[in-house]
Design an enzyme around this catalytic site. Structure first.
Site, PDB file in Angstrom:
ATOM      1  N   ASP A  84       1.298  -1.154   0.137  1.00  0.00           N
ATOM      2  CA  ASP A  84       0.234   0.134   0.138  1.00  0.00           C
ATOM      3  C   ASP A  84       0.596   1.277   0.188  1.00  0.00           C
ATOM      4  O   ASP A  84       1.072   1.538   1.302  1.00  0.00           O
ATOM      5  CB  ASP A  84      -0.624  -0.044   1.175  1.00  0.00           C
ATOM      6  CG  ASP A  84      -2.571   1.034   1.389  1.00  0.00           C
ATOM      7  OD1 ASP A  84      -1.694   1.729   0.331  1.00  0.00           O
ATOM      8  OD2 ASP A  84      -2.287   1.371   2.143  1.00  0.00           O
ATOM      9  N   GLU A 125      -1.704  -1.898  -4.767  1.00  0.00           N
ATOM     10  CA  GLU A 125      -3.153  -0.938  -5.080  1.00  0.00           C
ATOM     11  C   GLU A 125      -3.058  -0.005  -6.286  1.00  0.00           C
ATOM     12  O   GLU A 125      -1.376   0.147  -5.998  1.00  0.00           O
ATOM     13  CB  GLU A 125      -3.450  -0.115  -3.835  1.00  0.00           C
ATOM     14  CG  GLU A 125      -4.657   0.523  -3.610  1.00  0.00           C
ATOM     15  CD  GLU A 125      -5.232   1.154  -2.684  1.00  0.00           C
ATOM     16  OE1 GLU A 125      -5.934   0.507  -1.773  1.00  0.00           O
ATOM     17  OE2 GLU A 125      -4.886   2.196  -2.408  1.00  0.00           O
ATOM     18  N   ASP A 159      -2.161   0.785   7.525  1.00  0.00           N
ATOM     19  CA  ASP A 159      -1.281   0.495   6.341  1.00  0.00           C
ATOM     20  C   ASP A 159      -0.835  -0.736   5.686  1.00  0.00           C
ATOM     21  O   ASP A 159      -0.721  -1.632   4.690  1.00  0.00           O
ATOM     22  CB  ASP A 159      -0.044   1.783   6.249  1.00  0.00           C
ATOM     23  CG  ASP A 159       0.104   2.665   6.181  1.00  0.00           C
ATOM     24  OD1 ASP A 159      -1.088   3.355   5.299  1.00  0.00           O
ATOM     25  OD2 ASP A 159      -0.124   3.356   7.371  1.00  0.00           O
TER      26      ASP A 159
END
Length: 159
Positions: free
Chosen positions: A8, A69, A142
């Site tokens: 991420d 992502e 995260d």
């Protein structure tokens, strides 16, 4: 067995999560955490630090596959640009490490992990905990998000 890393990306905080897909289809959390950079540093220094720390993670765990992502356009273009720059560094590090890469939108991750593309953050985090058989929701957020990305990839990659 396949070891996947989910990432991420962010300039200040990049989450990572390593998940192993066992022969019987079970998922096991191998490691997770965050790469932090100093807000006092220049952008160039922060991106360099992100690259160096991610290289260490990749060398230590040697994942077979990776997922990141996808960047979606946000209202705050300054944030979107910074995330895009961090994402570029992540893609470079993964490519140089020779790790196969896939990308998923936030809705794809929510759908794969929680069964609902509009699931809220807590629902996704709780499903990460359940799927990985953890005692508590992984922290910080995260890292939990990165584990969700890895889970999405390992489930998708199998088929």
């Amino acid at each position: 067995m396949t070891l996947g890393i989910g990432i991420d990306p962010g300039t200040a905080t990049t989450g990572y999560g390593l998940v192993r897909l066992e022969e019987d289809g079970a998922l096991t959390a191998v490691a997770f955490g965050t790469i932090l950079t100093s807000k006092e540093s220049t952008l160039q220094a922060r991106l360099s630090e992100l690259y160096d720390q991610l290289q260490e993670v990749l060398r230590k765990y040697k994942p077979d596959t990776a997922a990141v992502e996808k960047l979606f356009f946000q209202k705050n273009t300054t944030t979107a640009m910074a995330v895009g720059q961090a994402r570029g560094v992540v893609l470079l590090a993964l490519n140089q490490a020779g790790v196969d890469l896939s990308e998923y939108t936030p809705n794809e991750v929510k759908q794969a992990v929680a069964g609902y593309g509009s699931a809220d953050k807590h629902q996704v985090q709780e499903m990460v905990r359940v799927l990985l058989r953890l005692d508590s929701i992984p922290k910080p957020d995260d890292a939990a998000d990165a584990l969700a990305i890895a889970i999405t990839h390992l489930h998708t990659h199998r088929y």
